[in-house]
Scaffold this motif. Structure first.
Motif, PDB file in Angstrom:
ATOM      1  N   SER A   1      -5.351  14.165  -0.062  1.00 48.91           N
ATOM      2  CA  SER A   1      -5.638  12.857   0.307  1.00 48.91           C
ATOM      3  C   SER A   1      -4.122  12.215   0.684  1.00 48.91           C
ATOM      4  CB  SER A   1      -6.534  11.886  -0.504  1.00 48.91           C
ATOM      5  OG  SER A   1      -5.757  11.760  -1.557  1.00 48.91           O
ATOM      6  N   ILE A   2      -3.344  12.638   0.193  1.00 48.22           N
ATOM      7  CA  ILE A   2      -1.886  12.284   0.481  1.00 48.22           C
ATOM      8  C   ILE A   2      -1.567  12.810   1.936  1.00 48.22           C
ATOM      9  CG2 ILE A   2       0.469  12.530  -0.069  1.00 48.22           C
ATOM     10  CD1 ILE A   2      -0.359  12.375  -3.044  1.00 48.22           C
ATOM     11  N   SER A   3      -1.859  14.030   2.109  1.00 45.18           N
ATOM     12  CA  SER A   3      -1.526  14.561   3.474  1.00 45.18           C
ATOM     13  C   SER A   3      -2.119  13.533   4.359  1.00 45.18           C
ATOM     14  CB  SER A   3      -2.116  15.919   3.643  1.00 45.18           C
ATOM     15  OG  SER A   3      -1.725  16.768   2.591  1.00 45.18           O
ATOM     16  N   GLU A   4      -3.648  13.329   4.083  1.00 40.14           N
ATOM     17  CA  GLU A   4      -4.279  12.495   5.076  1.00 40.14           C
ATOM     18  C   GLU A   4      -3.609  11.340   5.350  1.00 40.14           C
ATOM     19  OE1 GLU A   4      -8.422  11.022   4.093  1.00 40.14           O
ATOM     20  OE2 GLU A   4      -8.670  13.448   4.032  1.00 40.14           O
ATOM     21  N   GLN A   5      -3.243  10.559   4.305  1.00 42.22           N
ATOM     22  CA  GLN A   5      -2.596   9.223   4.714  1.00 42.22           C
ATOM     23  C   GLN A   5      -1.099   9.321   5.328  1.00 42.22           C
ATOM     24  OE1 GLN A   5      -2.975   6.290   2.915  1.00 42.22           O
ATOM     25  NE2 GLN A   5      -4.619   6.648   1.216  1.00 42.22           N
ATOM     26  N   LEU A   6      -0.606  10.583   5.222  1.00 43.61           N
ATOM     27  CA  LEU A   6       0.572  10.672   5.923  1.00 43.61           C
ATOM     28  C   LEU A   6       0.443  11.091   7.226  1.00 43.61           C
ATOM     29  CD1 LEU A   6       2.958  12.903   3.351  1.00 43.61           C
ATOM     30  CD2 LEU A   6       3.184  10.406   3.891  1.00 43.61           C
ATOM     31  N   ARG A   7      -0.651  11.786   7.587  1.00 40.68           N
ATOM     32  CA  ARG A   7      -1.128  12.207   8.767  1.00 40.68           C
ATOM     33  C   ARG A   7      -1.495  10.941   9.621  1.00 40.68           C
ATOM     34  NH1 ARG A   7      -5.660  15.772   8.551  1.00 40.68           N
ATOM     35  NH2 ARG A   7      -4.395  17.572   7.785  1.00 40.68           N
ATOM     36  N   ALA A   8      -2.183   9.960   8.849  1.00 42.72           N
ATOM     37  CA  ALA A   8      -2.505   8.647   9.744  1.00 42.72           C
ATOM     38  C   ALA A   8      -1.006   8.048   9.983  1.00 42.72           C
ATOM     39  CB  ALA A   8      -3.333   7.883   8.955  1.00 42.72           C
ATOM     40  N   LEU A   9      -0.187   8.006   8.907  1.00 46.63           N
ATOM     41  CA  LEU A   9       1.045   7.312   9.401  1.00 46.63           C
ATOM     42  C   LEU A   9       1.709   7.622  10.573  1.00 46.63           C
ATOM     43  CD1 LEU A   9       3.329   5.297   7.867  1.00 46.63           C
ATOM     44  CD2 LEU A   9       4.234   7.382   6.901  1.00 46.63           C
ATOM     45  N   CYS A  10       1.864   9.283  10.527  1.00 46.24           N
ATOM     46  CA  CYS A  10       2.489  10.026  11.435  1.00 46.24           C
ATOM     47  C   CYS A  10       1.980   9.686  12.981  1.00 46.24           C
ATOM     48  CB  CYS A  10       2.792  11.171  11.333  1.00 46.24           C
ATOM     49  SG  CYS A  10       3.651  11.900   9.956  1.00 46.24           S
TER      50      CYS A  10
ATOM     51  N   ASN B   1      17.770  21.845  10.763  1.00 42.85           N
ATOM     52  CA  ASN B   1      18.005  21.887  12.132  1.00 42.85           C
ATOM     53  C   ASN B   1      17.094  21.431  13.191  1.00 42.85           C
ATOM     54  OD1 ASN B   1      20.584  23.164  11.359  1.00 42.85           O
ATOM     55  ND2 ASN B   1      19.410  25.040  10.829  1.00 42.85           N
ATOM     56  N   ILE B   2      15.689  21.335  13.094  1.00 49.72           N
ATOM     57  CA  ILE B   2      14.739  20.944  13.705  1.00 49.72           C
ATOM     58  C   ILE B   2      15.290  19.747  14.448  1.00 49.72           C
ATOM     59  CG2 ILE B   2      13.202  19.455  12.451  1.00 49.72           C
ATOM     60  CD1 ILE B   2      11.200  21.731  12.548  1.00 49.72           C
ATOM     61  N   ASN B   3      14.692  19.675  15.826  1.00 46.45           N
ATOM     62  CA  ASN B   3      14.976  18.359  16.608  1.00 46.45           C
ATOM     63  C   ASN B   3      13.981  17.150  16.622  1.00 46.45           C
ATOM     64  OD1 ASN B   3      17.606  19.127  17.594  1.00 46.45           O
ATOM     65  ND2 ASN B   3      16.848  20.564  18.802  1.00 46.45           N
ATOM     66  N   ASP B   4      12.846  17.685  16.032  1.00 48.92           N
ATOM     67  CA  ASP B   4      11.812  16.616  15.880  1.00 48.92           C
ATOM     68  C   ASP B   4      12.131  15.420  14.833  1.00 48.92           C
ATOM     69  OD1 ASP B   4      10.380  18.020  17.753  1.00 48.92           O
ATOM     70  OD2 ASP B   4       9.494  19.252  16.234  1.00 48.92           O
ATOM     71  N   ASP B   5      11.606  14.267  15.136  1.00 45.45           N
ATOM     72  CA  ASP B   5      11.496  13.493  14.116  1.00 45.45           C
ATOM     73  C   ASP B   5      10.113  13.628  13.209  1.00 45.45           C
ATOM     74  OD1 ASP B   5      13.792  12.175  15.028  1.00 45.45           O
ATOM     75  OD2 ASP B   5      12.622  10.869  16.351  1.00 45.45           O
ATOM     76  N   GLY B   6      10.355  13.570  12.025  1.00 47.06           N
ATOM     77  CA  GLY B   6       9.076  13.775  11.302  1.00 47.06           C
ATOM     78  C   GLY B   6       9.073  13.745   9.686  1.00 47.06           C
ATOM     79  N   ILE B   7       8.005  13.778   9.259  1.00 42.83           N
ATOM     80  CA  ILE B   7       7.829  13.884   7.563  1.00 42.83           C
ATOM     81  C   ILE B   7       7.590  15.519   7.505  1.00 42.83           C
ATOM     82  CG2 ILE B   7       6.622  13.284   5.630  1.00 42.83           C
ATOM     83  CD1 ILE B   7       5.863  10.704   7.159  1.00 42.83           C
TER      84      ILE B   7
ATOM     85  N   LEU C   1       1.041  19.484  10.612  1.00 42.61           N
ATOM     86  CA  LEU C   1      -0.197  18.708  10.272  1.00 42.61           C
ATOM     87  C   LEU C   1      -0.485  17.591  11.313  1.00 42.61           C
ATOM     88  CD1 LEU C   1      -0.028  18.721   6.339  1.00 42.61           C
ATOM     89  CD2 LEU C   1      -1.175  20.208   7.955  1.00 42.61           C
ATOM     90  N   ALA C   2       0.368  17.281  11.738  1.00 43.56           N
ATOM     91  CA  ALA C   2       0.351  16.131  12.955  1.00 43.56           C
ATOM     92  C   ALA C   2       1.287  16.313  14.075  1.00 43.56           C
ATOM     93  CB  ALA C   2       0.412  14.661  12.362  1.00 43.56           C
TER      94      ALA C   2
ATOM     95  N   SER D   1       0.771  -1.266   0.058  1.00 42.28           N
ATOM     96  CA  SER D   1      -0.012  -0.014   0.058  1.00 42.28           C
ATOM     97  C   SER D   1       0.986   1.221   0.159  1.00 42.28           C
ATOM     98  CB  SER D   1      -0.850   0.074   1.196  1.00 42.28           C
ATOM     99  OG  SER D   1      -0.052   0.399   2.303  1.00 42.28           O
ATOM    100  N   PHE D   2       0.236   2.284  -0.324  1.00 39.27           N
ATOM    101  CA  PHE D   2       1.045   3.739  -0.336  1.00 39.27           C
ATOM    102  C   PHE D   2       1.536   3.876   1.215  1.00 39.27           C
ATOM    103  CE2 PHE D   2       0.677   8.299   0.424  1.00 39.27           C
ATOM    104  CZ  PHE D   2       1.398   8.658  -0.662  1.00 39.27           C
ATOM    105  N   ARG D   3       0.960   3.710   2.235  1.00 40.41           N
ATOM    106  CA  ARG D   3       1.351   3.809   3.237  1.00 40.41           C
ATOM    107  C   ARG D   3       2.746   3.018   3.456  1.00 40.41           C
ATOM    108  NH1 ARG D   3      -3.117   4.159   7.728  1.00 40.41           N
ATOM    109  NH2 ARG D   3      -4.471   5.091   5.877  1.00 40.41           N
ATOM    110  N   ASP D   4       2.368   1.959   3.357  1.00 40.53           N
ATOM    111  CA  ASP D   4       3.496   0.865   3.625  1.00 40.53           C
ATOM    112  C   ASP D   4       4.896   1.312   2.967  1.00 40.53           C
ATOM    113  OD1 ASP D   4       2.020  -0.543   5.209  1.00 40.53           O
ATOM    114  OD2 ASP D   4       1.619  -2.064   3.516  1.00 40.53           O
ATOM    115  N   GLU D   5       4.531   1.955   1.650  1.00 33.93           N
ATOM    116  CA  GLU D   5       5.697   2.326   0.806  1.00 33.93           C
ATOM    117  C   GLU D   5       6.741   3.365   1.471  1.00 33.93           C
ATOM    118  OE1 GLU D   5       6.229   2.737  -3.737  1.00 33.93           O
ATOM    119  OE2 GLU D   5       4.307   2.225  -3.280  1.00 33.93           O
ATOM    120  N   ILE D   6       5.694   4.320   1.854  1.00 30.54           N
ATOM    121  CA  ILE D   6       6.266   5.432   2.427  1.00 30.54           C
ATOM    122  C   ILE D   6       7.156   5.015   3.890  1.00 30.54           C
ATOM    123  CG2 ILE D   6       5.848   7.478   3.548  1.00 30.54           C
ATOM    124  CD1 ILE D   6       4.851   8.242   1.011  1.00 30.54           C
ATOM    125  N   ASP D   7       6.391   4.249   4.643  1.00 27.79           N
ATOM    126  CA  ASP D   7       6.778   3.778   5.696  1.00 27.79           C
ATOM    127  C   ASP D   7       8.173   3.015   5.559  1.00 27.79           C
ATOM    128  OD1 ASP D   7       6.906   3.449   8.543  1.00 27.79           O
ATOM    129  OD2 ASP D   7       5.883   1.368   8.522  1.00 27.79           O
TER     130      ASP D   7
END
Ligand SMILES: Nc1ncnc2c1ncn2[C@@H]1O[C@H](COP(=O)(O)OP(=O)(O)OP(=O)(O)O)[C@@H](O)[C@H]1O
Ligand SMILES: [Mg+2]
Length: 502
Positions: free
Chosen positions: A28-37, A77-83, A56-57, A3-9
């Protein structure tokens, strides 16, 4: 299939730090990424040239960065992990070598972090310098099962009526294919609110929603054909081929193991019903019909024609399943003002798309000057079949007369169809129709009895006054028939006119 989400993951886990998604569906891509995050401890940031950083998340503030270079520094420079979702970033590096360099540097540095950049853009435009850094991920809009879930979730509340047979439901879901989940949800929800539920009328609503999407492209045009298979005379082999594939895009056909048909090429003498057939297929298969205007693809700037083509074809995939009608495809080779290179490249990209398209777009290409066409277009495999539409036979002509007399609401028993079929030897459908119209005008404006009804005699006379193209341009027909005799095309009619003496 992943799935798209697995592929990103998986890409994130593999520490690929720069992903590129070609899609119009930011939402809808933002939505999928939000669910992943949400499922992990990643934050989701979005940056674009207008609204800069947004979160967004996850919780917290956002860096202030109003230009691409500062945005990239902030990501570094940001310290957070993220997309980090970068929208339309392909516009940011154009003519900006520093932005390109910075992107490359940051992509490299992020390999030691849990930060990933995702570029989302409607076009695939990667400069050579970045090709090694970027991984492209395909985004496919929701499939049937996901659409079904959307409908189920929207209609699960008590009091909402769902008035659909299993087949009606399948058709509705199928019509919605190609829409993003949000777009589909919006259309369904609007219906539920206005009618208190869903029924088969919503298929039209969904198609109307898709039309809206198409309006964005000047090269694509939506058709609402009124012609039915009963409007086509003769061409029985072609009609039979189409009838047997009526359910070709259904789940039933997929379950049975049938591949989706790719398309057909219709070649033949002008006026034999090629364009007519293209319109009829859409009605017969109940699929939206979209015409690709080849002329509109060609743009002034270098590379623009290719980009227009890519965009138009991507849009056709968005509204799939659909019929993509490319009328008079050979003319496409003569556009673009003498620059043969561009039209050949556009052509090549259409051809390779026909082979690789991921979604069910059935291509109907018509042509009457095949000497101009690259032989690849005729190759089976690219299309399912190449049909040759010859001059109509005696029986075909009778049928065509019947159709056009009926169309003008005249009782066919008042006419001698045998005589007309005999008199019209060598005439094509369009010329037969023209003879009927000429006869009507003549009778309508008759000197002695204006408005009298037209007779067999009037039509026969009109035929005699016309020189059919088969006589004025016999060489065209001979050339086209070679295709048939060499086995490179199939006859569209089982009773074609070759057997009749000409
Ligand atoms: N086989 C046919 N049966 C009934 N009508 C026909 C047939 N062929 C042509 N006609 C009539 O002629 C009109 C024009 O035909 P059409 O545009 O489909 O021809 P074409 O093969 O696409 O020609 P061209 O190569 O010039 O584009 C049709 O709209 C229809 O009214
Ligand atoms: Mg035509």
């Amino acid at each position: 299939m992943q799935s798209f989400r697995d592929e990103i993951d998986n890409s994130i886990r593999a520490r690929i730090t720069l992903l590129y998604i070609v899609s119009l569906e930011e939402e809808s891509i933002s939505e999928q990424l939000r669910a992943l995050c949400r499922g992990s401890d990643l934050k989701l940031y979005r940056w674009d040239h207008a609204d800069y950083f947004q979160l967004l998340a996850g919780d917290g503030g956002v860096p202030n960065a109003q230009d691409p270079l500062s945005a990239l520094s902030a990501i570094e420079n940001i310290n957070d992990d993220g997309i980090f979702l970068l929208c339309d970033f392909h516009q940011c590096w154009q003519g900006q070598p520093r932005v390109m360099r910075k992107l490359k540097n940051v992509a490299w540095k992020l390999k030691f972090t849990r930060k990933t950049m995702v570029i989302i853009s409607p076009v695939w435009k990667i400069p050579e310098e970045l090709k090694d850094e970027v991984v492209m991920i395909e985004y496919h809009p929701p499939g049937l099962a996901e659409m079904d879930l959307i409908v189920s979730s929207l209609t699960s509340a008590p009091g909402i009526r769902v008035n659909l047979t299993p087949l009606g439901r399948e058709k509705l879901l199928q019509a919605a294919l190609g829409l993003s989940s949000n777009q589909a949800r919006r259309i369904f929800a609007r219906s539920i609110v206005s009618k208190g539920g869903l029924d088969e009328r919503d298929i039209d609503l969904v198609n109307a929603g898709k039309k809206q999407i198409i309006r964005d492209s000047s090269a694509l045009e939506f058709f609402s054909p009124v012609e039915t298979i009963g409007d086509v005379g003769g061409l029985d082999a072609l009609k039979h081929w189409l009838q047997t594939r009526k359910k070709a895009f259904s789940v039933e056909a997929r379950d049975y193991g049938l591949p989706e048909p790719k398309g057909i090429t219709l070649i033949g003498i002008p006026g034999t019903g090629k364009s007519l057939t293209a319109k009829v297929i859409a009605g017969l298969w109940k699929l939206p019909l979209v015409r690709l205007d080849l002329g509109a693809l060609f743009g002034g700037l270098v590379g623009q024609s290719e980009e227009n083509t890519r965009r138009a074809l991507a849009l056709a995939e968005i509204i799939a399943p659909c019929i993509l009608w490319i009328d008079e495809i050979e003319k496409g080779l003569s556009f673009s003002g003498g620059d043969g290179g561009t039209s050949l490249r556009v052509f090549a990209s259409i051809l390779s798309w026909m082979q690789e398209k991921a979604r069910p777009v059935f291509v109907v290409a018509t042509a009457n000057n095949i000497s101009l066409l690259p032989p690849e277009l005729m190759r089976k495999g690219r299309v399912d079949e190449v049909f040759f539409l010859d001059l109509p036979s005696y029986d075909d002509r009778k049928e065509i007369f019947e159709i056009h007399l009926r169309k003008r609401r005249r009782p066919i028993q008042n006419y001698d169809l045998d005589l007309l079929a005999k008199t019209s030897e060598g005439f094509v459908g369009a010329e037969i129709e023209q003879a009927v119209i000429d006869a009507m005008y003549k009778a309508f404006s008759d000197r002695d009895e204006p408005g009298r009804d037209f007779t067999t005699h009037d039509v026969a006379l009109a035929l005699q006054q016309q020189v059919p193209i088969s006589r004025s341009h016999k060489e065209i027909i001979d050339e086209l028939r070679k295709y048939l005799s060499e086995g490179r095309a199939q006859s569209a009619s089982n009773r074609h006119a070759l057997r009749e003496s000409m």
